[in-house]
Design a protein around this motif. Structure first.
Motif, short mmCIF file in Angstrom:
data_model
loop_
_atom_site.label_atom_id
_atom_site.label_comp_id
_atom_site.label_asym_id
_atom_site.label_seq_id
_atom_site.Cartn_x
_atom_site.Cartn_y
_atom_site.Cartn_z
N GLY A 61 0.81 -1.22 0.00
CA GLY A 61 0.00 0.00 0.00
C GLY A 61 0.84 1.27 0.00
O GLY A 61 2.03 1.25 -0.34
N VAL A 62 0.23 2.39 0.36
CA VAL A 62 0.94 3.67 0.45
C VAL A 62 1.97 3.55 1.57
O VAL A 62 1.65 3.19 2.71
CB VAL A 62 -0.04 4.82 0.72
N HIS A 63 3.23 3.90 1.27
CA HIS A 63 4.28 3.63 2.24
C HIS A 63 5.50 4.52 2.02
O HIS A 63 5.67 5.12 0.97
CB HIS A 63 4.72 2.15 2.13
N HIS A 64 6.34 4.58 3.04
CA HIS A 64 7.72 5.04 2.96
C HIS A 64 8.61 3.80 2.98
O HIS A 64 8.28 2.80 3.62
CB HIS A 64 8.10 5.92 4.15
N ASP A 65 9.77 3.87 2.33
CA ASP A 65 10.73 2.76 2.41
C ASP A 65 11.64 2.90 3.62
O ASP A 65 12.32 1.94 3.99
CB ASP A 65 11.56 2.69 1.13
N ARG A 70 2.10 7.16 -7.62
CA ARG A 70 1.37 8.19 -6.89
C ARG A 70 2.18 8.62 -5.68
O ARG A 70 2.74 7.78 -4.97
CB ARG A 70 0.00 7.67 -6.46
N LEU A 71 2.26 9.93 -5.46
CA LEU A 71 3.01 10.50 -4.34
C LEU A 71 2.06 11.19 -3.39
O LEU A 71 1.14 11.91 -3.81
CB LEU A 71 4.05 11.49 -4.85
N PHE A 103 -0.92 13.93 -4.20
CA PHE A 103 -0.79 15.27 -4.77
C PHE A 103 -0.19 15.22 -6.17
O PHE A 103 -0.24 16.20 -6.91
CB PHE A 103 0.05 16.18 -3.86
N TRP A 104 0.38 14.05 -6.54
CA TRP A 104 0.93 13.89 -7.89
C TRP A 104 0.77 12.44 -8.30
O TRP A 104 0.91 11.52 -7.49
CB TRP A 104 2.42 14.24 -7.93
N SER A 105 0.44 12.22 -9.57
CA SER A 105 0.43 10.87 -10.12
C SER A 105 0.90 10.94 -11.57
O SER A 105 0.65 11.94 -12.26
CB SER A 105 -0.95 10.22 -10.02
N GLY A 106 1.56 9.90 -12.01
CA GLY A 106 2.05 9.85 -13.39
C GLY A 106 2.48 8.45 -13.75
O GLY A 106 2.98 7.70 -12.90
N HIS A 142 4.60 6.88 -1.07
CA HIS A 142 4.32 6.57 -2.47
C HIS A 142 3.64 5.21 -2.58
O HIS A 142 3.72 4.37 -1.68
CB HIS A 142 5.61 6.59 -3.31
N ASP A 143 2.96 5.01 -3.68
CA ASP A 143 2.50 3.69 -4.09
C ASP A 143 2.42 3.68 -5.60
O ASP A 143 2.62 4.72 -6.26
CB ASP A 143 1.18 3.29 -3.43
N VAL A 144 2.16 2.51 -6.18
CA VAL A 144 2.06 2.35 -7.63
C VAL A 144 0.88 1.43 -7.91
O VAL A 144 0.75 0.37 -7.27
CB VAL A 144 3.35 1.77 -8.24
N THR A 145 0.02 1.81 -8.84
CA THR A 145 -1.12 0.98 -9.17
C THR A 145 -0.67 -0.29 -9.90
O THR A 145 0.43 -0.35 -10.45
CB THR A 145 -2.14 1.73 -10.03
N ASP A 146 -1.52 -1.30 -9.91
CA ASP A 146 -1.18 -2.59 -10.51
C ASP A 146 -0.82 -2.46 -11.99
O ASP A 146 -1.36 -1.60 -12.71
CB ASP A 146 -2.35 -3.56 -10.39
N VAL A 147 0.09 -3.33 -12.43
CA VAL A 147 0.36 -3.50 -13.85
C VAL A 147 -0.72 -4.42 -14.44
O VAL A 147 -1.05 -5.46 -13.86
CB VAL A 147 1.75 -4.10 -14.08
N LEU A 148 -1.26 -4.03 -15.60
CA LEU A 148 -2.30 -4.79 -16.27
C LEU A 148 -1.84 -5.16 -17.67
O LEU A 148 -1.07 -4.42 -18.30
CB LEU A 148 -3.58 -3.97 -16.36
#
Length: 230
Positions: free
Chosen positions: A131-135, A156-157, A166-169, A186-192
């Motif tokens: 999920g949304v996280h810091h490393d 997504r940031l 506040f930012w996605s790309g 940050h997190d990243v949506t699934d690859v499809l």
């Protein structure tokens, strides 16, 4: 602050050596993350400032990967056993170091994660099951090297406590995002799959920590594993 007021930047990457992309075909399955859709190798380095304003990369003896459960509730607090990286990512990492303006007054340590995520029509590839996280590091570089028949994978940031990014790309192959890992989550949506058939996304993640913070070695491993027992 090398990344500016917002704490991140997107950069274009130099062309990688010819052996880099084929090496992803040899990444073993990640038994800890991705439910069989992630393939991974892992290595660690010590960075020491060199006299020519460059950096000396010393590959550290290979260890299991450990991190804190507070940063990764899915894969933290355990030993994750990965094979070492076979190829040389240091020219690409050096590009990130230049963009970060990494502090040259002390040595640094980096974790280098070589990840392939696969997807097909019946099975998406989760990129951040935690999920949304810091490393937990000072800076993180996420570099996209190849995308074959995939869509999704939107980065997504998030600012602290925010209900929405506040930012996605969606980064293209040949781009990387550099971020202040302590200031932003940050997190990243699934690859499809793009067409219902097999596809994959190949990346390398570099996490930068000051050597004095001890993200490598027995002391770090013990602290991460003790957190799981608490």
């Amino acid at each position: 602050m090398p990344l500016g007021a917002e704490g991140f930047t997107v950069i274009d990457l130099p062309e990688v050596a010819s052996d880099i992309l084929p090496s992803y075909d040899r990444c073993p399955v990640d038994d800890y993350m991705g439910h069989g859709t992630r393939f991974k190798r892992f290595s660690q380095y010590k960075l020491t400032p060199a006299e020519d304003q460059g950096w000396s990369f010393k590959r550290l003896p290979h260890r299991d990967y450990t991190t804190y459960k507070k940063f990764n509730p899915v894969g933290g607090g355990i030993r994750r056993v990965y094979e070492p990286i076979e190829v040389d990512f240091t020219p690409l990492i050096s590009e990130g170091i230049r963009e970060l303006g990494l502090d040259r007054s002390e040595p640094w340590q980096i974790n280098v994660h070589q990840n392939r995520t696969r997807a097909d029509g019946g099975k998406p590839g989760p990129l951040t099951p935690e999920g949304v996280h810091h490393d937990g590091h000072e800076f993180v570089m996420i570099a996209i090297l190849n995308k074959v028949n995939v869509e999704g994978g939107t980065t997504r940031l998030w600012k602290p406590g925010a209900d929405a990014p506040f930012w996605s790309g969606t980064l293209d192959a040949g781009q990387a995002v550099l971020l202040d890992d302590r200031g932003l989550a940050h997190d990243v949506t699934d690859v499809l799959s793009a067409d219902g058939g097999p596809g994959h996304r190949d990346i390398v993640i570099i996490a930068f920590s000051r050597w004095a913070e001890k993200w490598y070695g027995e002391e770090h491993d013990a602290a991460a594993l003790e957190e799981q027992d608490a």
